[in-house]
Design a protein around this motif. Sequence first.
Motif, PDB file in Angstrom:
ATOM      1  N   PHE A  68     -51.928 -86.640 -32.014  1.00  0.00           N
ATOM      2  CA  PHE A  68     -50.807 -85.805 -31.574  1.00  0.00           C
ATOM      3  C   PHE A  68     -50.523 -86.045 -30.090  1.00  0.00           C
ATOM      4  CE2 PHE A  68     -49.248 -81.276 -30.719  1.00  0.00           C
ATOM      5  CZ  PHE A  68     -47.961 -81.573 -31.110  1.00  0.00           C
ATOM      6  N   LEU A  69     -51.560 -86.073 -29.258  1.00  0.00           N
ATOM      7  CA  LEU A  69     -51.397 -86.343 -27.837  1.00  0.00           C
ATOM      8  C   LEU A  69     -50.938 -87.785 -27.607  1.00  0.00           C
ATOM      9  CD1 LEU A  69     -51.658 -85.294 -24.955  1.00  0.00           C
ATOM     10  CD2 LEU A  69     -54.059 -85.940 -25.003  1.00  0.00           C
ATOM     11  N   ALA A  70     -51.430 -88.711 -28.405  1.00  0.00           N
ATOM     12  CA  ALA A  70     -51.011 -90.106 -28.278  1.00  0.00           C
ATOM     13  C   ALA A  70     -49.523 -90.245 -28.590  1.00  0.00           C
ATOM     14  CB  ALA A  70     -51.838 -90.994 -29.209  1.00  0.00           C
ATOM     15  N   SER A  71     -49.039 -89.512 -29.592  1.00  0.00           N
ATOM     16  CA  SER A  71     -47.613 -89.596 -29.937  1.00  0.00           C
ATOM     17  C   SER A  71     -46.737 -89.060 -28.811  1.00  0.00           C
ATOM     18  CB  SER A  71     -47.339 -88.851 -31.237  1.00  0.00           C
ATOM     19  OG  SER A  71     -47.539 -87.462 -31.074  1.00  0.00           O
ATOM     20  N   VAL A  72     -47.160 -87.976 -28.179  1.00  0.00           N
ATOM     21  CA  VAL A  72     -46.395 -87.420 -27.063  1.00  0.00           C
ATOM     22  C   VAL A  72     -46.346 -88.423 -25.915  1.00  0.00           C
ATOM     23  CG1 VAL A  72     -46.356 -85.591 -25.329  1.00  0.00           C
ATOM     24  CG2 VAL A  72     -46.899 -85.041 -27.668  1.00  0.00           C
ATOM     25  N   ASN A  73     -47.493 -89.012 -25.583  1.00  0.00           N
ATOM     26  CA  ASN A  73     -47.542 -89.971 -24.487  1.00  0.00           C
ATOM     27  C   ASN A  73     -46.744 -91.232 -24.805  1.00  0.00           C
ATOM     28  OD1 ASN A  73     -49.115 -88.628 -22.488  1.00  0.00           O
ATOM     29  ND2 ASN A  73     -50.846 -88.820 -23.865  1.00  0.00           N
ATOM     30  N   PHE A  74     -46.770 -91.674 -26.050  1.00  0.00           N
ATOM     31  CA  PHE A  74     -45.977 -92.843 -26.431  1.00  0.00           C
ATOM     32  C   PHE A  74     -44.483 -92.550 -26.272  1.00  0.00           C
ATOM     33  CE2 PHE A  74     -43.699 -95.428 -29.576  1.00  0.00           C
ATOM     34  CZ  PHE A  74     -43.994 -96.676 -29.058  1.00  0.00           C
ATOM     35  N   LEU A  75     -44.046 -91.366 -26.682  1.00  0.00           N
ATOM     36  CA  LEU A  75     -42.639 -91.007 -26.508  1.00  0.00           C
ATOM     37  C   LEU A  75     -42.286 -90.856 -25.033  1.00  0.00           C
ATOM     38  CD1 LEU A  75     -42.003 -88.653 -29.522  1.00  0.00           C
ATOM     39  CD2 LEU A  75     -41.112 -90.929 -29.135  1.00  0.00           C
ATOM     40  N   TRP A 122     -44.801 -81.820 -24.276  1.00  0.00           N
ATOM     41  CA  TRP A 122     -43.505 -82.026 -24.917  1.00  0.00           C
ATOM     42  C   TRP A 122     -42.381 -81.594 -23.980  1.00  0.00           C
ATOM     43  CZ3 TRP A 122     -42.014 -85.104 -28.484  1.00  0.00           C
ATOM     44  CH2 TRP A 122     -42.872 -85.460 -29.514  1.00  0.00           C
ATOM     45  N   GLY A 123     -42.651 -80.631 -23.096  1.00  0.00           N
ATOM     46  CA  GLY A 123     -41.636 -80.210 -22.122  1.00  0.00           C
ATOM     47  C   GLY A 123     -41.210 -81.350 -21.223  1.00  0.00           C
ATOM     48  N   VAL A 124     -42.167 -82.190 -20.804  1.00  0.00           N
ATOM     49  CA  VAL A 124     -41.848 -83.342 -19.965  1.00  0.00           C
ATOM     50  C   VAL A 124     -41.010 -84.346 -20.758  1.00  0.00           C
ATOM     51  CG1 VAL A 124     -42.826 -85.216 -18.602  1.00  0.00           C
ATOM     52  CG2 VAL A 124     -43.961 -83.008 -18.628  1.00  0.00           C
ATOM     53  N   VAL A 125     -41.379 -84.560 -22.006  1.00  0.00           N
ATOM     54  CA  VAL A 125     -40.630 -85.501 -22.845  1.00  0.00           C
ATOM     55  C   VAL A 125     -39.209 -84.992 -23.069  1.00  0.00           C
ATOM     56  CG1 VAL A 125     -40.517 -86.571 -25.127  1.00  0.00           C
ATOM     57  CG2 VAL A 125     -42.707 -86.368 -23.965  1.00  0.00           C
ATOM     58  N   LEU A 126     -39.064 -83.728 -23.384  1.00  0.00           N
ATOM     59  CA  LEU A 126     -37.730 -83.169 -23.632  1.00  0.00           C
ATOM     60  C   LEU A 126     -36.875 -83.181 -22.373  1.00  0.00           C
ATOM     61  CD1 LEU A 126     -38.673 -80.227 -26.012  1.00  0.00           C
ATOM     62  CD2 LEU A 126     -37.629 -82.420 -26.603  1.00  0.00           C
ATOM     63  N   THR A 127     -37.490 -82.983 -21.205  1.00  0.00           N
ATOM     64  CA  THR A 127     -36.742 -83.078 -19.954  1.00  0.00           C
ATOM     65  C   THR A 127     -36.246 -84.498 -19.735  1.00  0.00           C
ATOM     66  OG1 THR A 127     -38.076 -81.294 -19.018  1.00  0.00           O
ATOM     67  CG2 THR A 127     -36.867 -82.672 -17.474  1.00  0.00           C
ATOM     68  N   GLY A 128     -37.112 -85.472 -20.032  1.00  0.00           N
ATOM     69  CA  GLY A 128     -36.690 -86.870 -19.911  1.00  0.00           C
ATOM     70  C   GLY A 128     -35.567 -87.209 -20.878  1.00  0.00           C
ATOM     71  N   LYS A 187     -57.530 -73.883 -31.086  1.00  0.00           N
ATOM     72  CA  LYS A 187     -58.523 -73.225 -30.246  1.00  0.00           C
ATOM     73  C   LYS A 187     -59.032 -74.157 -29.145  1.00  0.00           C
ATOM     74  CE  LYS A 187     -61.089 -71.990 -33.812  1.00  0.00           C
ATOM     75  NZ  LYS A 187     -62.213 -71.406 -34.561  1.00  0.00           N
ATOM     76  N   THR A 188     -58.450 -75.342 -28.997  1.00  0.00           N
ATOM     77  CA  THR A 188     -58.929 -76.324 -28.021  1.00  0.00           C
ATOM     78  C   THR A 188     -57.799 -76.823 -27.137  1.00  0.00           C
ATOM     79  OG1 THR A 188     -58.516 -78.227 -29.434  1.00  0.00           O
ATOM     80  CG2 THR A 188     -60.644 -77.136 -29.688  1.00  0.00           C
ATOM     81  N   VAL A 189     -58.166 -77.445 -26.028  1.00  0.00           N
ATOM     82  CA  VAL A 189     -57.188 -78.040 -25.116  1.00  0.00           C
ATOM     83  C   VAL A 189     -56.555 -79.272 -25.747  1.00  0.00           C
ATOM     84  CG1 VAL A 189     -58.786 -79.558 -23.884  1.00  0.00           C
ATOM     85  CG2 VAL A 189     -56.794 -78.639 -22.702  1.00  0.00           C
ATOM     86  N   HIS A 190     -57.227 -79.875 -26.722  1.00  0.00           N
ATOM     87  CA  HIS A 190     -56.683 -81.054 -27.393  1.00  0.00           C
ATOM     88  C   HIS A 190     -55.399 -80.724 -28.157  1.00  0.00           C
ATOM     89  CE1 HIS A 190     -60.169 -83.468 -26.456  1.00  0.00           C
ATOM     90  NE2 HIS A 190     -60.928 -82.488 -26.867  1.00  0.00           N
ATOM     91  N   PHE A 191     -55.184 -79.467 -28.442  1.00  0.00           N
ATOM     92  CA  PHE A 191     -53.967 -79.036 -29.128  1.00  0.00           C
ATOM     93  C   PHE A 191     -52.905 -78.618 -28.119  1.00  0.00           C
ATOM     94  CE2 PHE A 191     -51.370 -75.630 -30.968  1.00  0.00           C
ATOM     95  CZ  PHE A 191     -50.885 -76.257 -32.089  1.00  0.00           C
ATOM     96  N   TRP A 192     -53.289 -77.831 -27.110  1.00  0.00           N
ATOM     97  CA  TRP A 192     -52.309 -77.241 -26.202  1.00  0.00           C
ATOM     98  C   TRP A 192     -51.770 -78.220 -25.168  1.00  0.00           C
ATOM     99  CZ3 TRP A 192     -49.893 -73.314 -27.861  1.00  0.00           C
ATOM    100  CH2 TRP A 192     -50.524 -72.444 -28.755  1.00  0.00           C
ATOM    101  N   ALA A 193     -52.540 -79.233 -24.778  1.00  0.00           N
ATOM    102  CA  ALA A 193     -52.036 -80.217 -23.813  1.00  0.00           C
ATOM    103  C   ALA A 193     -50.793 -80.932 -24.337  1.00  0.00           C
ATOM    104  CB  ALA A 193     -53.143 -81.199 -23.443  1.00  0.00           C
TER     105      ALA A 193
END
Length: 179
Positions: free
Chosen positions: A113-120, A68-74, A57-63
């Motif tokens: 969760f957001l930190a893991s995406v940014n680290f990847l 992940w789309g950017v990570v998968l494109t990379g 229900k928050t932006v902390h989840f959906w961001a």
Amino acid sequence: MAPKSPFRAFQLTSRTLRQSLFRQPVRRRITTAETTVEPPSNLNAFQRLWRSPIGPKTVHFWAPIFKWGVVLTGISDFARPAESLSLTQNLALMATGAIWTRWCFVIKPRNIFLASVNFLLFCVGATQVGRILSYHQSIKNSTFPEEAKKAAKHEGKIAEGIVKDPEGAVKKAEAPIKA
């Protein structure tokens, strides 16, 4: 003393009406680190996720979901040859990933969760930068620092050309690629 005009009465009425209808304070739920309440532990995993301050229900989840789309494109660029990759773009991905990974631990609520995406994202950018530099090194038999300087100069010349003649750069980009 003359009575007030009916128009003046209408102005007063419409002003109070506007204030009462359109200028009501916005009621927002504000949470800080001190007021955030953890969900009860007797709930199942889905209910805890749903009620969590970083839940769906928050932006902390959906961001992170959309990032992940950017990570998968990379990651999909791993299949591309190194000569067709952009050094500046991948340096930007690497820097973005590093900066926002750190920021994810500073903000409240802390979002792993957001930190893991940014680290990847940082890892993908660093891998691509390594591929680009090793490709250029293999062509010219130079060291990594020398090659990084040369690649930065080349990218700088491209940027200067775009600044000097933006219309020409657009025309070059729109021109069909000759095989």
